[in-house]
Design an enzyme around this catalytic site. Structure first.
Site, PDB file in Angstrom:
ATOM      1  N   CYS A  83       6.200  -7.530  -1.706  1.00 62.98           N
ATOM      2  CA  CYS A  83       4.736  -6.852  -1.112  1.00 62.98           C
ATOM      3  C   CYS A  83       4.398  -5.574  -1.875  1.00 62.98           C
ATOM      4  O   CYS A  83       4.201  -5.706  -2.983  1.00 62.98           O
ATOM      5  CB  CYS A  83       4.992  -6.700   0.442  1.00 62.98           C
ATOM      6  SG  CYS A  83       3.220  -6.621   1.422  1.00 62.98           S
ATOM      7  N   ARG A 112      -4.529  -4.877  -3.908  1.00 60.36           N
ATOM      8  CA  ARG A 112      -4.104  -4.272  -2.711  1.00 60.36           C
ATOM      9  C   ARG A 112      -4.858  -4.687  -1.591  1.00 60.36           C
ATOM     10  O   ARG A 112      -6.050  -4.902  -1.440  1.00 60.36           O
ATOM     11  CB  ARG A 112      -3.862  -2.836  -2.946  1.00 60.36           C
ATOM     12  CG  ARG A 112      -2.813  -2.419  -3.633  1.00 60.36           C
ATOM     13  CD  ARG A 112      -2.738  -0.676  -3.590  1.00 60.36           C
ATOM     14  NE  ARG A 112      -2.549  -0.066  -2.215  1.00 60.36           N
ATOM     15  CZ  ARG A 112      -3.295   0.739  -1.518  1.00 60.36           C
ATOM     16  NH1 ARG A 112      -4.180   1.312  -2.089  1.00 60.36           N
ATOM     17  NH2 ARG A 112      -2.778   0.987  -0.273  1.00 60.36           N
ATOM     18  N   ILE A 140       1.908  -9.234   5.250  1.00 57.26           N
ATOM     19  CA  ILE A 140       1.446  -8.049   6.210  1.00 57.26           C
ATOM     20  C   ILE A 140       0.608  -7.091   5.150  1.00 57.26           C
ATOM     21  O   ILE A 140       1.468  -6.618   4.127  1.00 57.26           O
ATOM     22  CB  ILE A 140       2.612  -7.189   6.861  1.00 57.26           C
ATOM     23  CG1 ILE A 140       3.520  -7.932   7.567  1.00 57.26           C
ATOM     24  CG2 ILE A 140       2.029  -6.078   7.545  1.00 57.26           C
ATOM     25  CD1 ILE A 140       4.848  -7.418   7.819  1.00 57.26           C
ATOM     26  N   ARG A 141      -0.598  -7.000   5.465  1.00 55.01           N
ATOM     27  CA  ARG A 141      -1.624  -6.365   4.446  1.00 55.01           C
ATOM     28  C   ARG A 141      -1.277  -6.661   2.956  1.00 55.01           C
ATOM     29  O   ARG A 141      -1.056  -5.645   2.150  1.00 55.01           O
ATOM     30  CB  ARG A 141      -1.343  -4.787   4.743  1.00 55.01           C
ATOM     31  CG  ARG A 141      -2.187  -4.511   6.092  1.00 55.01           C
ATOM     32  CD  ARG A 141      -2.209  -2.885   6.465  1.00 55.01           C
ATOM     33  NE  ARG A 141      -0.912  -2.509   6.193  1.00 55.01           N
ATOM     34  CZ  ARG A 141      -0.112  -2.445   7.514  1.00 55.01           C
ATOM     35  NH1 ARG A 141      -0.516  -3.276   8.474  1.00 55.01           N
ATOM     36  NH2 ARG A 141       1.104  -1.893   7.297  1.00 55.01           N
ATOM     37  N   HIS A 176       7.030 -11.246   2.910  1.00 57.15           N
ATOM     38  CA  HIS A 176       8.238 -10.338   3.376  1.00 57.15           C
ATOM     39  C   HIS A 176       9.416 -11.087   3.718  1.00 57.15           C
ATOM     40  O   HIS A 176       9.534 -11.550   4.764  1.00 57.15           O
ATOM     41  CB  HIS A 176       8.036  -9.772   4.548  1.00 57.15           C
ATOM     42  CG  HIS A 176       7.160  -8.492   4.328  1.00 57.15           C
ATOM     43  ND1 HIS A 176       7.809  -7.086   3.955  1.00 57.15           N
ATOM     44  CD2 HIS A 176       5.821  -8.276   4.281  1.00 57.15           C
ATOM     45  CE1 HIS A 176       6.653  -6.116   3.920  1.00 57.15           C
ATOM     46  NE2 HIS A 176       5.584  -6.731   4.027  1.00 57.15           N
ATOM     47  N   GLU A 178      12.237 -10.864   3.644  1.00 57.94           N
ATOM     48  CA  GLU A 178      13.686 -10.095   4.376  1.00 57.94           C
ATOM     49  C   GLU A 178      13.255 -10.130   5.969  1.00 57.94           C
ATOM     50  O   GLU A 178      14.020  -9.692   6.665  1.00 57.94           O
ATOM     51  CB  GLU A 178      13.868  -8.818   3.912  1.00 57.94           C
ATOM     52  CG  GLU A 178      12.606  -7.734   4.237  1.00 57.94           C
ATOM     53  CD  GLU A 178      11.226  -7.823   3.715  1.00 57.94           C
ATOM     54  OE1 GLU A 178      10.962  -8.922   2.981  1.00 57.94           O
ATOM     55  OE2 GLU A 178      10.385  -6.743   4.060  1.00 57.94           O
TER      56      GLU A 178
HETATM   57  N1  GLN Z   1      -0.723  -2.690   1.592  1.00 57.66           N
HETATM   58  C1  GLN Z   1       0.508  -2.210   1.109  1.00 57.66           C
HETATM   59  C2  GLN Z   1       0.459  -1.435  -0.034  1.00 57.66           C
HETATM   60  O1  GLN Z   1      -0.603  -1.360  -0.744  1.00 57.66           O
HETATM   61  C3  GLN Z   1       1.594  -3.262   0.962  1.00 57.66           C
HETATM   62  C4  GLN Z   1       1.959  -3.886   2.307  1.00 57.66           C
HETATM   63  C5  GLN Z   1       3.272  -4.199   2.617  1.00 57.66           C
HETATM   64  O2  GLN Z   1       4.318  -3.898   1.645  1.00 57.66           O
HETATM   65  N2  GLN Z   1       3.725  -4.777   3.681  1.00 57.66           N
HETATM   66  O3  GLN Z   1       1.303  -0.753  -0.613  1.00 57.66           O
END
Ligand code: GLN
Length: 197
Positions: A83, A112, A140-141, A176, A178
């Site tokens: 991520c 991103r 997640i994002r 993720h 983990e």
């Molecule tokens: N959006 C986050 C970033 O730009 C990454 C999100 C994440 O690691 N869960 O760093």
């Protein structure tokens, strides 16, 4: 190295590093939290966790880690970035902050938060090359891969977009691994890069 247990560092400036330590312990390697340059000494590999890549980029500078870590990565230190960690390893970061830097060890362009606000987090089952059952992946994002260079090998895709890829000693995931109990990708990392024989 006869009888010496390999040590994998986990970048612990910010973000989801504790879960990575658990996953690495499950696959049988010792771990070390990395916050200052001296903690890079003698590492056999490194995990860069999820979190916030802009914050991590800033903390990499204030801690003095950026330059020695870049040198270690250029020397071939095996690295697994998840991520935000994937963003930090990419050659091109889209929608980053202007002062955000990356290590450019895998030839990918990532955007991103590229999966958008309305679905900013989701979970799905992924088919991973070489694995006989799907991997449950938590996004997640997440960064979205927009292009890859010719030397990049894609190990999993979601809706036609690479989400797990490697080049040389760098493995990256936009999700993720983990956060589930399944340590197969950590095992893949330590075996493919020769950290564990
Ligand atoms: N959006 C986050 C970033 O730009 C990454 C999100 C994440 O690691 N869960 O760093």
């Amino acid at each position: 190295m006869g009888g010496v247990q390999p040590v994998v560092g986990v970048l612990a400036l910010q973000g989801a590093f504790a879960a990575h330590e658990r996953a690495l312990a499950q696959v049988g390697v010792a771990t070390r939290q990395v916050r200052v340059p001296a903690q890079l000494d003698g590492l056999d590999g490194l995990v860069m966790p999820g979190g916030e890549s802009t914050t991590m980029s800033r903390l990499l500078h204030t801690s003095g880690l950026f330059d020695p870590l870049q040198a270690a990565l250029r020397d071939g230190l095996p690295v697994f970035g998840t991520c935000a960690g994937m963003i930090l390893l990419a050659t091109t970061v889209l929608d980053g902050r202007p002062d955000q830097r990356s290590f450019a060890v895998i030839d990918i362009a990532v955007r991103r938060n590229g999966y958008g606000r309305q679905i900013d987090s989701f979970e799905t089952e992924l088919d991973v090359a070489g694995e006989d059952r799907p991997f449950h992946a938590v996004f997640i994002r997440a960064p979205k891969v927009e292009s890859i260079g010719p030397a990049v090998e894609v190990l999993a895709e979601h809706e036609g977009v690479p989400v797990l890829a490697r080049e040389g000693a760098a493995l990256v995931a936009s999700f993720h691994p983990e956060l589930t109990d399944d340590a197969r990708l950590h095992r893949l990392f330590v075996h493919q890069t020769g950290i564990l024989k």
